[in-house]
Design a protein around this motif. Structure first.
Motif, PDB file in Angstrom:
ATOM      1  N   ALA A  41       2.522   6.979  12.010  1.00 58.51           N
ATOM      2  CA  ALA A  41       1.221   7.534  11.658  1.00 58.51           C
ATOM      3  C   ALA A  41       0.528   7.976  12.952  1.00 58.51           C
ATOM      4  N   HIS A  42       0.600   7.147  14.006  1.00 59.03           N
ATOM      5  CA  HIS A  42       0.062   7.512  15.325  1.00 59.03           C
ATOM      6  C   HIS A  42       1.238   7.613  16.288  1.00 59.03           C
ATOM      7  N   THR A  43       1.267   8.697  17.051  1.00 63.00           N
ATOM      8  CA  THR A  43       2.480   9.059  17.779  1.00 63.00           C
ATOM      9  C   THR A  43       2.185   9.384  19.233  1.00 63.00           C
TER      10      THR A  43
ATOM     11  N   GLU B 293      -3.592   2.655  13.126  1.00 68.71           N
ATOM     12  CA  GLU B 293      -4.504   1.831  13.920  1.00 68.71           C
ATOM     13  C   GLU B 293      -5.922   1.906  13.365  1.00 68.71           C
ATOM     14  N   ASP B 294      -6.064   2.543  12.190  1.00 68.55           N
ATOM     15  CA  ASP B 294      -7.371   2.646  11.545  1.00 68.55           C
ATOM     16  C   ASP B 294      -7.148   2.570  10.036  1.00 68.55           C
ATOM     17  N   ARG B 295      -8.133   2.983   9.252  1.00 71.96           N
ATOM     18  CA  ARG B 295      -8.050   2.887   7.797  1.00 71.96           C
ATOM     19  C   ARG B 295      -7.260   4.033   7.168  1.00 71.96           C
ATOM     20  N   PHE B 296      -6.781   4.967   7.982  1.00 71.74           N
ATOM     21  CA  PHE B 296      -6.213   6.179   7.418  1.00 71.74           C
ATOM     22  C   PHE B 296      -4.688   6.155   7.386  1.00 71.74           C
ATOM     23  N   GLY B 297      -4.151   5.057   6.884  1.00 69.55           N
ATOM     24  CA  GLY B 297      -2.716   5.000   6.642  1.00 69.55           C
ATOM     25  C   GLY B 297      -2.357   5.426   5.235  1.00 69.55           C
ATOM     26  N   GLY B 298      -3.378   5.547   4.377  1.00 62.96           N
ATOM     27  CA  GLY B 298      -3.164   5.998   3.017  1.00 62.96           C
ATOM     28  C   GLY B 298      -2.341   5.027   2.195  1.00 62.96           C
ATOM     29  N   LEU B 299      -1.625   5.565   1.218  1.00 64.74           N
ATOM     30  CA  LEU B 299      -0.845   4.726   0.307  1.00 64.74           C
ATOM     31  C   LEU B 299       0.242   3.970   1.041  1.00 64.74           C
TER      32      LEU B 299
ATOM     33  N   ASP C  49      -4.921  14.678  -1.163  1.00 68.55           N
ATOM     34  CA  ASP C  49      -5.805  13.573  -0.764  1.00 68.55           C
ATOM     35  C   ASP C  49      -5.794  13.377   0.739  1.00 68.55           C
ATOM     36  N   LEU C  50      -6.896  12.808   1.257  1.00 71.58           N
ATOM     37  CA  LEU C  50      -6.851  12.202   2.585  1.00 71.58           C
ATOM     38  C   LEU C  50      -5.994  10.943   2.500  1.00 71.58           C
ATOM     39  N   PRO C  51      -5.370  10.538   3.605  1.00 69.06           N
ATOM     40  CA  PRO C  51      -4.623   9.274   3.594  1.00 69.06           C
ATOM     41  C   PRO C  51      -5.581   8.084   3.703  1.00 69.06           C
ATOM     42  N   LEU C  52      -6.309   7.824   2.618  1.00 65.08           N
ATOM     43  CA  LEU C  52      -7.324   6.766   2.595  1.00 65.08           C
ATOM     44  C   LEU C  52      -7.332   6.138   1.212  1.00 65.08           C
ATOM     45  N   SER C  53      -6.938   4.863   1.128  1.00 68.17           N
ATOM     46  CA  SER C  53      -6.826   4.209  -0.168  1.00 68.17           C
ATOM     47  C   SER C  53      -7.228   2.746  -0.056  1.00 68.17           C
ATOM     48  N   GLY C  54      -7.909   2.254  -1.086  1.00 66.63           N
ATOM     49  CA  GLY C  54      -8.236   0.841  -1.176  1.00 66.63           C
ATOM     50  C   GLY C  54      -9.621   0.516  -0.647  1.00 66.63           C
ATOM     51  N   PRO C  55     -10.079  -0.698  -0.940  1.00 66.54           N
ATOM     52  CA  PRO C  55     -11.415  -1.121  -0.523  1.00 66.54           C
ATOM     53  C   PRO C  55     -11.537  -1.201   0.994  1.00 66.54           C
ATOM     54  N   GLY C  56     -12.763  -1.027   1.465  1.00 66.43           N
ATOM     55  CA  GLY C  56     -13.042  -1.156   2.891  1.00 66.43           C
ATOM     56  C   GLY C  56     -13.730   0.066   3.443  1.00 66.43           C
ATOM     57  N   SER C  57     -14.584  -0.168   4.443  1.00 64.85           N
ATOM     58  CA  SER C  57     -15.283   0.934   5.088  1.00 64.85           C
ATOM     59  C   SER C  57     -14.329   1.691   6.005  1.00 64.85           C
ATOM     60  N   PHE C  58     -14.761   2.870   6.434  1.00 60.88           N
ATOM     61  CA  PHE C  58     -13.938   3.673   7.325  1.00 60.88           C
ATOM     62  C   PHE C  58     -14.836   4.438   8.275  1.00 60.88           C
ATOM     63  N   ASP C  59     -14.234   4.929   9.349  1.00 62.44           N
ATOM     64  CA  ASP C  59     -14.959   5.693  10.350  1.00 62.44           C
ATOM     65  C   ASP C  59     -15.235   7.095   9.813  1.00 62.44           C
ATOM     66  N   ARG C  60     -16.503   7.401   9.597  1.00 61.56           N
ATOM     67  CA  ARG C  60     -16.882   8.679   8.997  1.00 61.56           C
ATOM     68  C   ARG C  60     -16.438   9.858   9.859  1.00 61.56           C
TER      69      ARG C  60
ATOM     70  N   HIS D  35     -11.629   9.403  -0.888  1.00 63.09           N
ATOM     71  CA  HIS D  35     -11.369   7.960  -0.906  1.00 63.09           C
ATOM     72  C   HIS D  35     -10.779   7.573  -2.256  1.00 63.09           C
ATOM     73  N   ASP D  36      -9.534   7.118  -2.219  1.00 59.31           N
ATOM     74  CA  ASP D  36      -8.798   6.718  -3.409  1.00 59.31           C
ATOM     75  C   ASP D  36      -9.009   5.238  -3.697  1.00 59.31           C
ATOM     76  N   GLU D  37      -9.410   4.916  -4.933  1.00 57.73           N
ATOM     77  CA  GLU D  37      -9.565   3.539  -5.420  1.00 57.73           C
ATOM     78  C   GLU D  37     -10.304   2.656  -4.401  1.00 57.73           C
ATOM     79  N   PRO D  38     -11.586   2.936  -4.154  1.00 58.38           N
ATOM     80  CA  PRO D  38     -12.321   2.240  -3.095  1.00 58.38           C
ATOM     81  C   PRO D  38     -12.793   0.839  -3.457  1.00 58.38           C
ATOM     82  N   VAL D  39     -12.591   0.402  -4.696  1.00 62.36           N
ATOM     83  CA  VAL D  39     -12.942  -0.967  -5.083  1.00 62.36           C
ATOM     84  C   VAL D  39     -11.738  -1.611  -5.747  1.00 62.36           C
TER      85      VAL D  39
END
Length: 614
Positions: A66-68, A107-113, A314-325, A351-355
């Motif tokens: 994801a980070h290279t 290394e952040d919330r954007f690992g997606g599914l 989609d953005l690679p962002l799934s599940g509960p939790g805040s993220f860097d705007r 944001h997919d399934e944020p709760v």
């Protein structure tokens, strides 16, 4: 140029990876032996690939999850943090090359599914997933070429293509790039040509230019028209670069509109997208695929263009939790740019399934309905950041929040008959929580094999609450839920509906196909439900029930409608208007009745069969 790669799981740190041992691996790919590793290093060596006509060597990597970081002969050349965006690196002068690529888990919330438990670990290995190659180019050259078509919403004959070309040169340059735009296959001519000036003293520069398109041919979804495309070529000296694109408009106004016309959307979710899945979506009468919380491989995006299937990215962002705007805005902007050349590109979800699921196991009774409302209230979600991210996307409509009813999602996911309640409770759910026009997930799970074990993304406890028996009973229950919910949504005239999902990623799941593409019972059921013109019962239950024609096409249709209840057959002729819902008769039904409905326009026949249960 074919490269041989070696790989090793490594500890993530700031230095270039130096594992004790390397082992041969396939690149592009996801080496299963490294499943669960936080970081994986990949190494290849080769001699200078250039011949006497070449001046530049480029390393091209695509899908580096994801980070290279990339080193060449011990020197760090590049870092990258958006795997859906191609990474093109100009290599320094050398007779021999040693390339080391380190890929890390997010290394952040954007690992997606891939950062959840919804996919098998072997599908989430940090790596070079889509492409790894070496290109050689003369000097000067166009090293990168991107396009963004623009079509006026007010007048679709007013079209342009915005071109961005990155030029590499070893000497000061004052020249012109020849740009040509022609219909793919050059059908009946219609090409355009222009020249854009490039003047620079730098080794690298970007040229932007806008080309007018004469008499544009528009791209349409497969159920509405042709998939016209154009090939743009950029020629500079002895170098030529090309890219394929298409012209269309896409907007959202009480439903998706393509080229100014309403397009009722019948979609499927892809969890592990392949080119074959796009063709399977067409077989299911779907006209959209949603790539859930991950990047779309280039070949899959091209398949959507080819098959006339709209692409929800989609953005690679799934599940509960805040993220860097700000990070979210950066990724959304880059998604917008990366996929803009594809005429199939039609929507972005943030944001997919944020709760977390809040209603699992609750039934249909009065007290359970109270519990659903209470838990939904407690599960509230602040969508401010997601809406800010969505606001950075210009090319297509956006849906900031995709999630359950009760959190005011822009696109709801509804699972009556599976996670909670019964399929008959769908109208209550929609009215109680104000579910809007977009349903981005519905369905039920089933077994693909007799003994699936612990399968990622499959809720076996939920399954066992509904099903007693093996594969046949499991798939029959899934088919009944899919049918009842899909027909209910169509009766409701839901303009955008997407089933979860097309294909399993393990031995059981929400898919209508097993992991190898074998059809489950629900696949043909969904294909029938997704027919643009179909005839259904208002409710397949005892009592007085209407025979209803659903017609989701922009032109009227002259139909012969037939209904058969326990061998008593009748028919009638009806003219059905555009996008209409028409009741043709009312039947009095009892438990155990067999009902067959059919409709034809003289060319195509659609049919539905029901067994009435209590």
């Amino acid at each position: 140029m074919s490269l041989e790669w070696r790989g090793a799981a490594v500890a993530p740190d700031d230095e270039m990876p130096s594992p004790e041992a390397w082992e041969p691996v396939s690149v592009p790919g996801r080496p299963e032996q490294f499943a669960g590793a936080e970081a994986v290093a990949y190494e290849t060596t080769f001699s200078d690939p250039r011949d006497e006509s070449d001046a530049h060597a480029l390393l091209v990597l695509n899908g580096t999850y994801a980070h290279t970081r990339v080193w060449c002969n011990g020197d760090l050349l590049s870092s990258h943090d958006a795997y859906f965006e191609p990474l093109r690196i100009r290599l320094p002068e050398s007779e021999e090359y040693r390339i080391v690529v380190e890929c890390r888990t997010p290394e952040d919330r954007f690992g997606g599914l891939h950062a959840t438990d919804q996919l098998p670990p072997e599908r989430c290995v940090p790596g070079i997933w889509w492409d790894a190659s070496i290109e050689t180019r003369p000097d000067p050259c166009v090293s990168e070429l991107s396009v963004q078509p623009q079509v006026s919403e007010e007048d679709v004959s007013d079209a342009t293509v915005e071109v961005s070309a990155t030029v590499l040169t070893e000497e000061p340059l004052d020249d012109r790039i020849t740009l040509s735009l022609r219909p793919e296959g050059d059908v009946r001519g219609g090409g355009m040509m222009d020249r854009a000036r490039v003047s620079t003293n730098d080794e690298r520069t970007t040229v932007a230019y806008t080309m007018d398109v004469r008499d544009p041919s528009l791209w349409w979804p497969h159920d509405r028209g042709e998939q016209s495309r154009y090939v743009l070529r950029a020629k500079l000296g002895d170098d030529e670069h090309s890219v394929t694109t298409g012209l269309r408009t896409v907007s959202y106004d009480d439903g998706l509109r393509v080229n100014g016309e309403a397009v009722p959307v019948r979609g499927v979710t892809l969890l592990d997208p392949t080119v074959e899945d796009v063709a399977r979506a067409v077989d299911a009468n779907a006209n959209l695929v949603r790539i859930r919380a991950q990047g779309t491989p280039p070949e899959v995006a091209r398949a959507c263009d080819d098959h006339g299937v709209l692409l929800w990215q989609d953005l690679p962002l799934s599940g509960p939790g805040s993220f860097d705007r700000e990070r979210g805005i950066s990724l959304a902007t880059r998604i917008d740019t990366t996929y803009a050349q594809h005429p199939s590109f039609a929507a972005v979800g943030v944001h997919d399934e944020p709760v977390s699921p809040y209603a699992d196991g609750l039934g249909s009774g009065f007290l359970d309905r109270l519990r659903v409302r209470w838990r939904a209230w407690r599960a509230g979600y602040d969508s401010t950041d997601a809406k800010s991210v969505a606001g950075s996307v210009d090319a297509v409509p956006t849906f900031p929040v995709v999630g359950p009813p009760g959190i005011a999602p822009d696109a709801a996911t509804l699972y009556p008959g599976w996670q909670y309640a019964d399929t008959a409770d769908l109208p209550w759910l929609c009215s109680t929580f104000g579910v809007g026009d977009v349903v981005a997930g519905f369905g039920a799970g089933s077994l693909g094999t007799p003994d699936p074990g612990d399968t990622p993304g499959f809720d076996s406890a939920c399954h066992d609450r509904h099903v007693e028996g093996g594969v046949e009973a499991s798939q029959a229950y899934q088919a009944s839920v899919v049918r009842e919910v899909a027909e209910s949504l169509r009766r409701r005239a839901t303009p955008l509906m997407i089933i979860d999902s097309l294909r399993d990623v393990g031995d059981a799941g929400m898919g209508l196909l097993t992991t190898d593409g074998t059809e489950k019972t629900a696949f043909s059921v969904l294909a029938d439900c997704y027919e643009p013109t179909q005839v259904i019962l208002s409710d397949p239950a005892p009592g007085e029930r209407d025979v209803v024609v659903l017609h989701d096409r922009p032109e009227k249709a002259d139909l012969t409608v037939e209904w058969d209840c326990n061998g008593d057959r009748e028919q009638a002729e009806h003219t059905v208007g555009p996008f209409a819902r028409v009741t043709v008769d009312t039947l009095t039904l009892s438990a155990g009745d067999d009902v067959t409905l059919a409709a034809t326009d003289g060319q195509t026949v659609v049919k539905n069969e029901y067994r009435i249960s209590e």
